[in-house]
Structures are given as structure tokens and as C-alpha cells.
Design a protein around this motif. Structure first.
Motif, PDB file in Angstrom:
ATOM      1  N   ARG A 119       0.852  -1.185   0.000  1.00  0.00           N
ATOM      2  CA  ARG A 119       0.000   0.000   0.000  1.00  0.00           C
ATOM      3  C   ARG A 119       0.895   1.244   0.000  1.00  0.00           C
ATOM      4  O   ARG A 119       1.874   1.298   0.734  1.00  0.00           O
ATOM      5  CB  ARG A 119      -0.896   0.013   1.235  1.00  0.00           C
ATOM      6  CG  ARG A 119      -1.756  -1.237   1.396  1.00  0.00           C
ATOM      7  CD  ARG A 119      -2.688  -1.093   2.597  1.00  0.00           C
ATOM      8  NE  ARG A 119      -3.266  -2.363   2.985  1.00  0.00           N
ATOM      9  CZ  ARG A 119      -4.385  -2.886   2.460  1.00  0.00           C
ATOM     10  NH1 ARG A 119      -5.021  -2.229   1.510  1.00  0.00           N
ATOM     11  NH2 ARG A 119      -4.857  -4.048   2.865  1.00  0.00           N
TER      12      ARG A 119
ATOM     13  N   THR B  44      -1.035   8.324  -3.003  1.00  0.00           N
ATOM     14  CA  THR B  44      -2.148   8.240  -3.948  1.00  0.00           C
ATOM     15  C   THR B  44      -2.617   9.619  -4.381  1.00  0.00           C
ATOM     16  O   THR B  44      -3.111   9.800  -5.510  1.00  0.00           O
ATOM     17  CB  THR B  44      -3.316   7.476  -3.296  1.00  0.00           C
ATOM     18  OG1 THR B  44      -2.891   6.158  -2.951  1.00  0.00           O
ATOM     19  CG2 THR B  44      -4.532   7.386  -4.212  1.00  0.00           C
TER      20      THR B  44
ATOM     21  N   THR C 244      -7.928   0.821  -4.753  1.00  0.00           N
ATOM     22  CA  THR C 244      -8.982   0.277  -3.897  1.00  0.00           C
ATOM     23  C   THR C 244      -9.776   1.427  -3.296  1.00  0.00           C
ATOM     24  O   THR C 244      -9.263   2.535  -3.141  1.00  0.00           O
ATOM     25  CB  THR C 244      -8.393  -0.578  -2.770  1.00  0.00           C
ATOM     26  OG1 THR C 244      -7.582   0.248  -1.917  1.00  0.00           O
ATOM     27  CG2 THR C 244      -7.539  -1.708  -3.323  1.00  0.00           C
TER      28      THR C 244
ATOM     29  N   CYS D 277      -8.900   1.370   2.495  1.00  0.00           N
ATOM     30  CA  CYS D 277      -7.519   1.002   2.791  1.00  0.00           C
ATOM     31  C   CYS D 277      -7.391  -0.402   3.363  1.00  0.00           C
ATOM     32  O   CYS D 277      -6.283  -0.939   3.421  1.00  0.00           O
ATOM     33  CB  CYS D 277      -6.915   2.010   3.772  1.00  0.00           C
ATOM     34  SG  CYS D 277      -6.676   3.654   3.062  1.00  0.00           S
TER      35      CYS D 277
ATOM     36  N   SER E 164      -8.033  -6.017   0.645  1.00  0.00           N
ATOM     37  CA  SER E 164      -6.799  -6.760   0.378  1.00  0.00           C
ATOM     38  C   SER E 164      -6.884  -7.461  -0.977  1.00  0.00           C
ATOM     39  O   SER E 164      -7.447  -8.552  -1.083  1.00  0.00           O
ATOM     40  CB  SER E 164      -6.537  -7.800   1.480  1.00  0.00           C
ATOM     41  OG  SER E 164      -6.314  -7.159   2.718  1.00  0.00           O
TER      42      SER E 164
ATOM     43  N   LEU F 213      -1.523  -9.266  -2.011  1.00  0.00           N
ATOM     44  CA  LEU F 213      -1.100  -8.277  -1.019  1.00  0.00           C
ATOM     45  C   LEU F 213      -1.081  -8.915   0.362  1.00  0.00           C
ATOM     46  O   LEU F 213      -2.123  -9.285   0.895  1.00  0.00           O
ATOM     47  CB  LEU F 213      -2.038  -7.069  -1.029  1.00  0.00           C
ATOM     48  CG  LEU F 213      -1.764  -6.011   0.048  1.00  0.00           C
ATOM     49  CD1 LEU F 213      -0.398  -5.370  -0.169  1.00  0.00           C
ATOM     50  CD2 LEU F 213      -2.859  -4.947   0.054  1.00  0.00           C
TER      51      LEU F 213
ATOM     52  N   GLU G  70      -5.057  -4.134   7.895  1.00  0.00           N
ATOM     53  CA  GLU G  70      -4.967  -2.672   7.868  1.00  0.00           C
ATOM     54  C   GLU G  70      -6.190  -2.047   8.529  1.00  0.00           C
ATOM     55  O   GLU G  70      -7.276  -2.633   8.541  1.00  0.00           O
ATOM     56  CB  GLU G  70      -4.837  -2.179   6.419  1.00  0.00           C
ATOM     57  CG  GLU G  70      -4.749  -0.673   6.242  1.00  0.00           C
ATOM     58  CD  GLU G  70      -3.636  -0.049   7.063  1.00  0.00           C
ATOM     59  OE1 GLU G  70      -3.913   0.986   7.690  1.00  0.00           O
ATOM     60  OE2 GLU G  70      -2.516  -0.590   7.071  1.00  0.00           O
TER      61      GLU G  70
ATOM     62  N   GLY H 267      -5.758   4.910  -1.539  1.00  0.00           N
ATOM     63  CA  GLY H 267      -6.185   3.554  -1.849  1.00  0.00           C
ATOM     64  C   GLY H 267      -5.342   2.777  -2.831  1.00  0.00           C
ATOM     65  O   GLY H 267      -5.685   1.642  -3.169  1.00  0.00           O
TER      66      GLY H 267
ATOM     67  N   VAL I 100      -2.470   0.436  -4.381  1.00  0.00           N
ATOM     68  CA  VAL I 100      -1.525  -0.638  -4.064  1.00  0.00           C
ATOM     69  C   VAL I 100      -0.583  -0.761  -5.253  1.00  0.00           C
ATOM     70  O   VAL I 100      -1.031  -0.875  -6.396  1.00  0.00           O
ATOM     71  CB  VAL I 100      -2.250  -1.971  -3.811  1.00  0.00           C
ATOM     72  CG1 VAL I 100      -1.248  -3.099  -3.610  1.00  0.00           C
ATOM     73  CG2 VAL I 100      -3.180  -1.855  -2.617  1.00  0.00           C
TER      74      VAL I 100
END
Length: 529
Positions: A106, A111, A240, A243, A246, A250, A266, A276, A278
Motif C-alpha cells: 500500500r 495516492t 482500492t 484502505c 486486500s 497483497l 490494515e 487507496g 496498491v
């Protein structure tokens, strides 16, 4: 070209030292037979080779120091120096697999730069203007505070909308889309007039993601995939909406408390446009190259107009200021001013920093808390010249103090429990009112222990108790440990005193004609004379 250098933790439960293996290959061009190399050219080549080796050693030493100080379980460091990308890796994932350049992690608030890029693309396409009122473009945005009508697109980009940290970000059931985040803002008040104060707001960037969805006509994750990620070759990167989602591949990040590390889920948060994404070290290398380029992809496709690309990296010189998804990072006076952004989640930490002047940059992806921007800075100044900051772990002394206090509290609680019988014996005939006053301190300490995580979270702007306990548990486990120690010690002491007091009063109650202070056995009559 990407040069891959792997740095591994040695085996062992508590091994935290890292060994680095770096190979520097110098290939000299072939010379015709009988040709000679001028002395000046030879000296210059030797100097360049020596400098490259010095840079490599400095970066490796910085990485070693970082993982030692922060006890980072897994980390990837990307450096871009002289047009060459190198990826250094360390440690393992939450699943125990070795970290490599394709390990998903992440990236948190890094982001925001992707979201800002998407917004600027809408501006370039004529669908938006920076001074547009957001409420006019996005009629579904309605706040309890009428000042929201004055919020512009630029206000949201620069964190000057008046929106501040909100409990909505940490609710038990966070929003599952940008549209849902916008809908939940209906009861919010602004903390300041729009355009006046810089207040970091994750919710503001989620609103921007929804704005892109409205103007582009597609979901935000689809838009980024089609218009940003795929053109840049970031095929392993995805977006995503929360947060804690998954995606496949990941692994969990880690929660750290001193030498103790535990892979945990998380913290649930709404983060479509704010945190969000990854990604992998390989993909973030492509993102880093784009930042020091001219706004085009490796295939020559232009993602931003030249003027928009310049505005993208135009950050305020004021340390408190914020640009379009970026902020200026402190310069030591010996390097060119840097542009960057960190990303902090409960179980991951990241950072990106680069110099638009020299083209040098670095990215860190880590699966535990730390100070990644210290590592990116030192990697850059190792190449461009400057003074390394080094890194410190403020959580170590903080955790040591808090755990030490918790230990003393538990010892004090044990002493109170051990002396409860004596305490009760001295007060067996004391009135209830005075006993209540004597027990009140323990009751207050019990409440303090239970409320301590919530009191700590209020400093972060959280008022919802449930959200407060979740955030502190994930981010500051030592505070929860201290609260539990206070509550346990005070509660045990309180119960022990009450139990001993009850027993003492039963033992002194008159059940016969015997005196209250005797054993309860009637003495034998004296013999007659």
C-alpha cells in the motif's frame, strides 16, 4: 534500465541487521590495437567510477541504518540517479515471502498525486477549471455548513477547502466508494473559510475522485487504470476504495512495538482518492521516471500539457503549504529543492521525493511504520551532494517510557492488592462515606485507564470513541497497553479492598454474647472456691 540489488535480513527471530550485496561493473570500450588513453580521460573515468561507488555505499549504508533503527520487516528502495533506476530490497512480507521489486504494498497518501494528475487531465480536456465551484460540478455535495458552496477545485487540491480530519474517515463501516464519502459529508461543518487555511483532508481528495468520476463518466479506478497506469506501464498497480481491502497477492503489513512485530489487517478507512493505491517498486520506478520527465509516457503519449505538468510540480515554498498532490520537502541548502509526499497507514509506510532540477529521485515502500522520507532524502543527497539527515525512531523512546510506566503501574497495583487485608482491617469500622472517599482515587484511575486511548485520539481530532479506540490500537499500541495496565491495576486494587473490607466487617459483627474482640468462643467459668 533497472538494476536490481537485494538486501536480505539474516535468519533468526530477532535478527535486525541487514547485509548488503552491491556489484559495480565498469565496462570500458574496446580500443584499437596500439591506441593509448589520454591521462586526463583516464582520471575522469576513475573519478566517475569512484563517485558511483561512493553513492552506492552511501545509499546502502542509509538503508542498513534505516532497517536497523526502525526494525522494518520488509522494504523496497527505488533510486533514480543519472537516468538509471536501481531497486534495493530487504526482508519479508507478512506472509513470510522475501520482498522483491514485484511485491505489492500500500502506498497510502502518495495516492493523492495520482488523483491530482487525474484532475489536471480533466482541466486539460476542458471538462473542469481550477476555479470552478465544486458544488456546481458535483451537485450531490452538500454540507451542513453553507460555506461549502465557495469551495473550488483548487481549494480541494491544495487542502484549503476548510474540510479537516473527520470521524468519517475512521468509522466502523467506512464508505465503500467516493460517492458514498460525498454523501456522508452532509452533516459536516467546515473548520475554516474556504481558501484561507491549509488543513490536510483525506475526505477532500475522496471528493476529487468523485469529481473525476462525474466529469470522465467512469469509475475512478477504471479511469486511473486507462488514463494513467496503463500508459505508464504500471500494470501491477491498482486502486482500492478502502484502505483495508486486500487484493490478491497483497500480504498484511506489520504493527510494531519495540522488537515485537505482528502481521495485522490494515485499519479500515475510506480512501478512494486519498490513499487507496496498491503498487510495487517496479511500477513506482515508472511513476518516478514520469515525474522527472516532460509529462509524456515512455511511448511518447502526453498525459499533461507542458503548462499543466509544470503546475503539477509547482509547490509552495512555505513548509505548511501544499501543491497539487505534492508538497515541497525541506532542502539542506546544498541540494536543489525537492518535491515529494509521504504515505502513512497503520501497517504500511511510503515516501517519494525527487528533484525536478537534477532528475534524481527515490521511492520507499515499507510494510511497517517508520520515516521513509528520511531514507529518500538521504538517497538523493548521496547522489546530488548534501548532508544526510540519518534517521531516528521517536517511537523507541516513547514506547520505552510508556511501557516502563505501565510496568510501574502494575507493580503499584500488586502492592495495593497485597496490602488490601491490612487496609481493610484498619477501616472495618469506618463509615461508608469515608470509605467511598478512600476508594475514589482507585475508581478514577480505573476510568482513566479505560478512557486513555480515547483521550489520546482526541488530539488527532477524533471524537467518536469507537473510532478513537481503533485508531490508537493500530497506531499506538503502547498507549493501549498503558491504559490496560492502569485499568487492571486500579480495578484489581479496588476489588481487593472491597472484598477484604467486606470480610473484615463480617468478622467483627457480633454473632453472640462474646466480646467483639475475642475469638467467638465463650470462656470457661472460673472454678469455685
Amino acid at each position: 534500465m533497472i538494476d536490481r540489488t537485494r538486501t536480505r535480513r539474516p535468519a533468526g527471530v530477532r535478527g535486525v541487521l541487514v547485509t548488503a550485496a552491491v556489484a559495480v561493473l565498469a565496462v570500458a570500450p574496446a580500443l584499437p590495437a596500439g591506441a593509448t588513453v589520454p591521462a586526463a580521460a583516464t582520471s575522469r573515468a576513475d573519478a566517475l567510477t569512484s563517485n558511483d561507488e561512493a553513492v552506492d555505499r552511501a545509499v546502502d549504508d542509509g538503508l542498513d541504518e534505516y532497517v536497523r533503527v526502525h526494525r522494518t520487516p520488509g522494504l523496497a528502495l527505488v533510486t533514480l540517479v543519472g537516468g538509471e533506476v536501481r531497486v534495493r530490497v530487504h526482508g519479508v512480507t507478512g506472509d513470510g515471502a522475501p520482498v522483491d521489486e514485484n511485491t505489492p504494498m500500500r502506498i497510502g497518501s502518495m495516492t493523492k498525486a495520482f488523483t491530482a494528475l487525474a484532475v489536471l487531465q480533466q482541466v486539460d480536456a476542458g471538462r473542469l477549471a481550477l476555479d470552478d465551484a465544486v458544488a456546481e460540478v458535483l451537485p450531490e455535495l452538500r454540507l451542513a455548513d453553507e460555506r461549502y458552496r465557495d469551495i473550488t477545485v483548487e481549494h480541494l487540491l491544495t487542502h484549503r477547502s476548510g474540510l479537516a480530519a473527520t470521524d468519517l474517515e475512521y468509522s466502523a463501516d467506512p464508505a465503500r466508494s467516493a460517492a458514498e464519502t460525498v454523501a456522508r459529508l452532509s452533516g459536516e461543518e467546515l473548520a475554516s473559510d474556504p481558501g484561507t487555511v491549509t488543513l490536510y483532508s483525506n475526505a477532500g481528495y475522496d471528493v476529487l475522485a468523485r469529481l473525476v468520476e462525474r466529469t470522465a463518466g467512469v469509475a475512478f479506478d477504471e479511469y486511473l487504470a486507462e488514463q494513467v497506469l496503463t500508459p505508464l506501464g504500471m500494470d501491477a498497480t491498482l486502486v482500492t476504495s478502502r484502505c483495508d481491502v486486500s487484493p490478491a497477492g497483497l500480504a498484511r503489513g506489520f504493527s510494531l512495538l519495540g522488537p515485537v512485530r505482528v502481521a495485522v489487517p490494515e485499519l479500515p478507512q475510506a480512501c478512494t482518492g486519498s490513499g487507496g493505491i496498491v503498487s510495487t517498486a517496479h511500477d513506482m520506478a515508472a511513476w518516478l521516471r514520469f515525474q522527472v520527465g516532460d509529462g509524456t509516457t515512455p511511448d511518447g503519449e502526453r498525459l499533461l500539457r507542458p503548462e499543466s505538468f509544470r503546475a503539477f510540480h509547482d509547490v509552495p515554498t512555505d513548509p505548511a503549504g501544499y501543491g497539487f498532490g505534492w508538497h515541497g520537502t525541506a532542502s539542506d541548502g546544498e541540494t536543489a529543492p525537492l518535491v515529494g509526499h509521504g504515505g502513512t497507514l497503520a501497517t504500511f509506510a511510503s515516501g517519494i521525493e525527487f528533484s525536478p532540477v537534477t532528475g534524481t529521485g527515490a521511492v520507499v515502500l515499507a510494510n511497517a511504520a517508520g520515516d521513509p522520507m528520511a531514507l529518500t532524502h538521504d538517497a538523493i543527497v548521496a547522489a546530488d551532494g548534501g548532508t544526510p539527515r540519518g534517521t531516528t525512531n521517536p517511537f523507541d523512546p516513547f514506547n520505552a517510557v510508556v511501557v516502563g510506566i505501565a510496568a510501574l503501574v502494575l507493580v503499584a497495583g500488586a502492592v495495593v492488592v497485597g496490602r488490601a487485608r491490612r487496609w481493610a482491617a484498619r477501616r472495618s469500622l469506618t463509615s461508608r462515606g469515608r470509605i467511598t472517599l478512600r476508594l475514589l482515587p482507585l475508581a478514577l484511575f480505573l476510568l482513566l485507564g479505560l478512557a486513555l486511548p480515547w483521550l489520546g485520539a482526541t488530539l488527532m481530532g477524533l471524537t467518536d470513541p469507537a473510532a478513537a479506540y481503533r485508531v490508537v490500537l493500530w497506531l499506538y499500541p503502547a498507549v493501549v497497553l498503558l491504559g490496560a495496565a492502569i485499568a487492571l491495576a486500579a480495578g484489581a486494587g479496588l476489588l481487593a479492598r472491597l472484598a477484604r473490607l467486606r470480610a473484615a466487617r463480617r468478622g467483627t459483627a457480633p454473632h453472640s454474647t462474646a466480646r467483639p474482640d475475642d475469638t467467638g468462643v465463650r470462656p470457661a467459668p472460673a472454678p469455685r472456691r
